[in-house]
Enzyme design. Structure first.
Site, PDB file in Angstrom:
ATOM      1  N   HIS A  30     -13.711 -28.299   0.382  1.00 47.93           N
ATOM      2  CA  HIS A  30     -13.997 -28.815  -0.964  1.00 47.93           C
ATOM      3  C   HIS A  30     -14.648 -30.198  -0.864  1.00 47.93           C
ATOM      4  CE1 HIS A  30     -12.962 -29.354  -5.340  1.00 47.93           C
ATOM      5  NE2 HIS A  30     -13.048 -30.632  -4.969  1.00 47.93           N
ATOM      6  N   GLU A  31     -14.011 -31.093  -0.112  1.00 49.72           N
ATOM      7  CA  GLU A  31     -14.539 -32.450   0.021  1.00 49.72           C
ATOM      8  C   GLU A  31     -15.828 -32.476   0.844  1.00 49.72           C
ATOM      9  OE1 GLU A  31     -13.389 -34.704  -1.774  1.00 49.72           O
ATOM     10  OE2 GLU A  31     -11.498 -33.776  -2.385  1.00 49.72           O
ATOM     11  N   HIS A  34     -18.738 -31.888  -1.432  1.00 51.28           N
ATOM     12  CA  HIS A  34     -19.111 -33.124  -2.140  1.00 51.28           C
ATOM     13  C   HIS A  34     -19.930 -34.032  -1.220  1.00 51.28           C
ATOM     14  CE1 HIS A  34     -16.787 -32.223  -5.646  1.00 51.28           C
ATOM     15  NE2 HIS A  34     -15.601 -32.428  -5.118  1.00 51.28           N
TER      16      HIS A  34
END
Length: 372
Positions: A30-31, A34
Site C-alpha cells: 500500500h505504502e 504511494h
C-alpha cells in the site's frame, strides 16, 4: 480464566506470526504504491517506514530514508509537500512544493494508488485461489465428512456426495436463513430444523440418487444431528475465468462492506460493544488468522484476500486523514479554484485523525471486552 488467559487461548504463536506477515505485506505494498506514484511525478519522499513507532533500523537510499520501526502494525511514507512546513518563526505554513504543487489528478493518483494496490492484490489472490481450488457453486453442497456411527452413515451418505435437491426442489442460488440472505447450499441446515419426511437428491459417480428418511429435530429436548459436514461444491475453472470471477466477487462484496462499515459506525456512536462478526479488531483478526493457519494455506489466502479488500475499502472512506478524505480535500480545492487554507485543512485533518483513533480504540476495547 482471566482476560489475558482468554486472549492467549484464542491466539497461537503461528497465527500471530502470520497476522504480522499478512498485514505487513498488505501495508508495505500500500505504502510502496504511494511512494512509486510520488517518485514517478518527481516528488521527493523523505522517509518510508515498515512498522510504526520507534525506529529500529534506518538506511538512506535514492533520497529516501528507509526505516524498520518497532510496532508491526502498519507503515507510512513522508511525501514532500504533503505535511505542513515550518515558517522559520516557530510556526507552520502550507507547503507550496512537491505534492502541494501537483495538479489535482496527480494528487489523486498518489492517494488512490495505495487502496488500488490492495484491491488488485486481493483480486490477484482470488484469481490464484479460484484457478487452483475451483469456484464455489452456490446451489450444490458437497459432503466433506460423514460421522462414524451417525444417522447419515446409516442412511448411506458418503463423502463426496453432492446434494443438488431437497424434497424435490433444486437447491436455489440463495436462501434465507435466520433472516439473512446466504448462498443456497447453506440452507441445508435450515431443512433439518423441520420435522417430517425428507428426500435429499445426491449425485454420486455422476449418477443422481434419492436418500429418503424421516426426521425429528429434537428428542427429549436434545437437538438431533444428521452427522454430515458439508461445504459448497466447487467447479474447476481456467485462469481467465478465475480472473473474471474475482472481479465479480469484488463487485458483489461492495454492498456488504458498506453495510459492515455502516454497522461499525452505528455501534461506535451508540457505544454498542457487543460482538460484530462482520468487523474485527486486531485481536479478532489475529484469532481468525490463528484458526486459518490451523486449517490450510488456502485458508490463510482467504484471510489475506479479506484483509486486503478491507484495507482498500476502509482507506477510501472519505474521512479526513484517510486516503479517501485527502482525495475529497484535493477535489474540493480543485472545484474552488484554490486549496483550502492551512488552518482549514489542519482543523479538518485533526478532526479526522482524532475520529479514526477513537474508532480504532473502540474496536480494540470491543475485541477485549468479549473475554470478560
Amino acid at each position: 480464566m482471566n482476560v489475558v488467559q482468554g486472549i492467549a487461548a484464542a491466539l497461537t504463536p503461528l497465527g500471530l506470526l502470520w497476522t504480522v506477515l499478512i498485514i505487513g505485506v498488505a501495508t508495505f505494498l500500500h505504502e510502496l504504491a504511494h511512494y512509486a506514484l510520488a517518485r514517478r511525478q518527481g516528488v521527493a519522499v523523505h522517509s518510508f517506514s515498515v512498522g510504526m513507532g520507534p525506529v529500529l533500523l534506518r538506511r538512506q537510499w535514492r533520497g529516501t530514508e528507509w526505516r524498520l520501526s518497532l510496532l508491526p502494525i502498519g507503515g507510512y511514507v513522508e511525501i514532500d509537500g504533503m505535511a505542513p512546513e515550518e515558517d522559520g518563526q516557530g510556526g507552520y505554513r502550507q507547503p507550496t512544493r512537491g505534492f502541494a504543487a501537483l495538479p489535482v489528478w496527480g494528487k489523486v493518483a498518489i492517494l488512490l494508488a495505495g487502496p488500488l494496490t490492495n484491491l488488485l492484490l486481493a483480486i490477484g489472490l482470488m484469481t490464484v485461489s479460484f484457478s487452483s481450488q475451483g469456484v464455489a457453486v452456490p446451489d450444490r453442497a458437497r459432503i466433506e465428512e460423514v460421522v462414524a456411527g451417525s444417522r447419515a452413515q446409516t442412511l448411506g451418505f458418503r463423502v463426496g456426495d453432492v446434494i443438488t435437491a431437497i424434497d424435490g426442489q433444486d437447491i436455489p442460488e440463495t436462501a434465507q436463513v435466520g433472516g439473512q440472505t446466504v448462498a443456497g447450499w447453506e440452507g441445508v441446515r435450515d431443512v433439518l430444523t423441520k420435522a417430517g419426511p425428507h428426500t435429499f437428491t445426491v449425485v454420486r459417480d455422476g449418477q443422481p440418487r434419492d436418500v429418503r428418511f424421516d426426521w425429528t429435530p429434537t428428542v427429549g429436548g436434545q437437538k438431533q444431528l444428521l452427522g454430515i459436514r458439508y461445504a459448497p461444491d466447487v467447479q474447476p475453472v481456467s485462469v481467465g475465468a478465475a480472473f473474471v470471477r474475482a472481479w465479480q466477487v469484488t463487485g458483489e462484496a461492495v454492498p456488504q462492506v458498506i453495510k459492515s462499515f455502516a454497522g461499525l459506525f452505528q455501534r461506535f456512536f451508540t457505544l454498542n460493544f457487543t460482538r460484530d462478526e462482520n468487523v474485527s479488531g486486531p485481536i479478532g483478526t489475529a484469532e481468525i488468522v490463528s484458526r486459518a493457519a490451523a486449517v490450510s494455506p488456502w485458508a490463510l489466502v482467504q484471510v489475506a484476500i479479506l484483509l486486503n479488500l478491507s484495507l482498500a475499502f476502509f482507506n477510501l472512506i472519505p474521512i479526513p486523514g484517510l486516503d479517501g478524505g485527502r482525495i475529497v480535500l484535493a477535489l474540493v480545492g480543485a472545484l474552488r479554484g484554490r486549496p483550502l487554507t492551512f488552518q482549514q485543512e489542519q482543523a479538518i485533518n485533526f478532526a479526522g485523525f482524532a475520529f479514526v483513533m477513537l474508532l480504532m480504540a473502540f474496536v480494540v476495547v470491543r475485541d477485549v471486552s468479549r473475554f470478560f
